[in-house]
Design a protein around this motif. Structure first.
Motif, PDB file in Angstrom:
ATOM      1  N   UNK A  20     -16.921   9.894   1.624  1.00 50.40           N
ATOM      2  CA  UNK A  20     -15.668  10.291   0.966  1.00 50.40           C
ATOM      3  C   UNK A  20     -14.506  10.190   1.955  1.00 50.40           C
ATOM      4  N   UNK A  21     -14.740  10.667   3.195  1.00 45.26           N
ATOM      5  CA  UNK A  21     -13.647  10.646   4.177  1.00 45.26           C
ATOM      6  C   UNK A  21     -13.251   9.207   4.533  1.00 45.26           C
ATOM      7  N   UNK A  22     -14.248   8.302   4.595  1.00 46.57           N
ATOM      8  CA  UNK A  22     -13.927   6.890   4.893  1.00 46.57           C
ATOM      9  C   UNK A  22     -13.103   6.259   3.775  1.00 46.57           C
ATOM     10  N   UNK A  23     -13.489   6.582   2.521  1.00 46.99           N
ATOM     11  CA  UNK A  23     -12.755   6.040   1.368  1.00 46.99           C
ATOM     12  C   UNK A  23     -11.309   6.542   1.387  1.00 46.99           C
ATOM     13  N   UNK A  24     -11.174   7.828   1.759  1.00 43.43           N
ATOM     14  CA  UNK A  24      -9.846   8.435   1.807  1.00 43.43           C
ATOM     15  C   UNK A  24      -8.983   7.710   2.862  1.00 43.43           C
ATOM     16  N   UNK A  25      -9.584   7.473   4.036  1.00 42.37           N
ATOM     17  CA  UNK A  25      -8.850   6.812   5.121  1.00 42.37           C
ATOM     18  C   UNK A  25      -8.421   5.400   4.712  1.00 42.37           C
ATOM     19  N   UNK A  26      -9.328   4.704   3.985  1.00 37.36           N
ATOM     20  CA  UNK A  26      -9.042   3.337   3.558  1.00 37.36           C
ATOM     21  C   UNK A  26      -7.802   3.321   2.661  1.00 37.36           C
ATOM     22  N   UNK A  27      -7.748   4.256   1.723  1.00 32.43           N
ATOM     23  CA  UNK A  27      -6.615   4.330   0.808  1.00 32.43           C
ATOM     24  C   UNK A  27      -5.333   4.680   1.538  1.00 32.43           C
ATOM     25  N   UNK A  28      -5.431   5.614   2.469  1.00 33.16           N
ATOM     26  CA  UNK A  28      -4.229   6.059   3.188  1.00 33.16           C
ATOM     27  C   UNK A  28      -3.687   4.967   4.103  1.00 33.16           C
ATOM     28  N   UNK A  29      -4.596   4.170   4.675  1.00 34.26           N
ATOM     29  CA  UNK A  29      -4.172   3.103   5.589  1.00 34.26           C
ATOM     30  C   UNK A  29      -3.291   2.081   4.869  1.00 34.26           C
ATOM     31  N   UNK A  30      -3.625   1.786   3.606  1.00 34.61           N
ATOM     32  CA  UNK A  30      -2.805   0.847   2.821  1.00 34.61           C
ATOM     33  C   UNK A  30      -1.363   1.370   2.735  1.00 34.61           C
ATOM     34  N   UNK A  31      -1.227   2.644   2.399  1.00 30.91           N
ATOM     35  CA  UNK A  31       0.101   3.248   2.260  1.00 30.91           C
ATOM     36  C   UNK A  31       0.825   3.312   3.591  1.00 30.91           C
TER      37      UNK A  31
END
Lengths: 257, 112
Positions: free
Chosen positions: B3-14
C-alpha cells in the motif's frame, strides 16, 4: 565517456526493450535520456546502480510497461513468416524437387522456432549477459553454425523420411508454380518496399533459374545443372555477405554522426 | 506492490508535475530538486517511468536539445495546458487527503 558498466546497462536496456517490440523512437529517446543522466551521475561519483536500484532486470521491466509497442509489430511478424516461407519454398519449387510432406511442415516450424525466435533469444540473452564482448559473438556465431548444421541435417531427414506426402508435382509443374510464386512474391515485396527481401529472393532463386536456362531444361541431377547452380550459389553467398557488410557499415556510419 | 509503495507511486507523479510546472527542466535536475525538497524513498531511475507516463497522458511536452558541454543530447520537459489542469486537481485532492489523513492518524495516536 561512460563507464563500461553503464554502457552495458544501456545496451541491455535497448536490446531487451526492442525484443519486447517497443517503439524504436521511444527506446532511442529513453536511451539518450538515461545516457545524459548517467553521464551527470558518474561525474558526481555515482554508479549505474543509483539508476537501476541494483536490479537491471526489474528496472527494465518497470520502464517497459510505460513504453508503447512499435506500430504494426504484429503485422510485421506475420509478414516475416510469409517472407521466410517464400524464401524456403520458391527456390525448391524452381528446382522441380518440391514435395509437401509432414516432415517438411515440421521442418518449417522448427526453422521458424530455432532460426527466427531462437536466434533473437540467444542474441538478446548473450548481449544482456556479456555485453558487446567477444564471448557474445562466439556464442551467437556458434548458435548460427549449429542451426545451419541442423538445417542441412533436416534436409537429409526430409528426403529419407518424408512422412505423409500431401503434394508431389512433376518437375515441370513445380517449376511453373515456383515461377508464378516468384513473380507474386517479388511484386508484393516491391509494392511494400521490402527491397532486401526482394533482392534476397531473387538471389536465392538465381542458381536454379540460371542453371535451368543454361542447361536448356536438363535434369536438376545432371552434372551441368549441379555445376552451374553450385557456382551461382557460391556467388550468391558472396553477394549476400557483401550486402550485409555494406548495410552494417552504413548503419555504423549513421550511428556515428 | 505494498500500500505504501502504491501511495508513493501516485504522489511521485504529482510531485514531478509540480516541479515541471515551475519551469522547463530535465531528468537529473528533477531528481536533484526532489532530493532538495526531502521527497522520501526516491531512487535515481524511478523518475523516468513517471516522466514517460506523464508524457503519454499529454501532461508534459518534451524537446531534445544539444548539450553545451559536448555531452549527450538532453531531453527537456515543459508542462502543457492539460498538465496544469491535472496539477490543480492533484493539489486539491492532496489538500483534502492530507487534512483527512492527519485527522485520522491523530485519532489513531490518541487511541494508542
Amino acid at each position: 565517456m561512460l563507464s563500461k558498466k553503464s554502457e552495458k546497462f544501456l545496451l541491455s536496456l535497448r536490446i531487451e526493450l526492442m525484443a519486447r517490440g517497443k517503439s524504436d523512437t521511444e527506446v532511442e529517446e529513453l536511451e539518450e535520456e538515461l545516457r545524459d543522466h548517467l553521464t551527470e551521475a558518474e561525474a558526481r561519483g555515482k554508479s549505474v546502480d543509483s539508476v537501476t536500484g541494483g536490479s537491471v532486470k526489474s528496472y527494465i521491466r518497470s520502464i517497459s510497461e510505460e513504453l508503447s509497442l512499435e506500430p504494426g509489430i504484429k503485422k510485421k511478424g506475420v509478414q516475416l513468416i510469409f517472407y521466410i516461407f517464400g524464401l524456403f519454398t520458391i527456390p525448391s519449387l524452381l528446382s522441380g524437387q518440391f514435395e509437401l510432406s509432414t516432415s517438411l511442415i515440421i521442418y518449417y516450424l522448427l526453422v521458424i522456432l530455432f532460426m527466427g525466435y531462437g536466434s533473437l533469444y540467444v542474441m538478446k540473452e548473450m548481449i544482456v549477459k556479456y555485453g558487446d564482448s567477444r564471448r557474445t559473438y562466439v556464442y551467437t556465431v556458434s548458435y548460427g553454425v549449429l542451426i545451419f548444421a541442423g538445417m542441412v541435417g533436416g534436409q537429409f531427414i526430409i528426403r529419407s523420411y518424408p512422412g505423409l506426402v500431401f503434394y508431389e508435382g512433376t518437375p515441370y509443374l513445380n517449376f511453373i508454380i515456383g515461377l508464378s510464386l516468384l513473380g507474386v512474391f517479388l511484386l508484393i515485396t516491391l509494392f511494400m518496399k521490402r527491397w532486401f527481401f526482394a533482392v534476397l529472393l531473387l538471389l536465392l532463386s538465381a542458381p536454379e533459374l540460371i542453371a535451368r536456362f543454361a542447361t536448356d531444361g536438363a535434369s536438376p541431377m545432371s552434372d551441368d545443372y549441379l555445376l552451374i547452380s553450385g557456382i551461382i550459389l557460391i556467388l550468391v553467398n558472396l553477394t549476400i555477405t557483401g550486402i550485409l557488410l555494406y548495410m552494417n557499415r552504413k548503419e555504423d556510419k549513421k550511428s556515428e554522426t | 506492490m505494498t500500500v505504501s509503495n502504491q501511495m508513493m507511486k501516485g504522489l511521485l507523479d504529482g510531485a514531478i508535475l509540480g516541479l515541471i510546472a515551475q519551469g522547463e527542466t530535465y531528468g537529473y535536475e528533477i531528481l536533484e530538486k526532489l532530493k532538495e525538497k526531502d521527497f522520501p524513498e526516491i531512487s535515481d531511475g524511478s523518475i523516468y517511468p513517471v516522466l514517460l507516463r506523464l508524457g503519454k497522458k499529454g501532461y508534459v511536452s518534451t524537446q531534445m536539445k544539444k548539450s553545451d558541454t559536448g555531452g549527450p543530447k538532453r531531453k527537456y520537459y515543459s508542462i502543457t495546458g492539460s498538465g496544469l489542469e491535472e496539477l490543480e486537481i492533484f493539489r486539491n485532492k492532496w489538500t483534502y487527503l492530507n487534512r483527512g489523513m492527519n485527522n485520522l492518524m491523530r485519532s489513531v495516536e490518541d487511541a494508542e
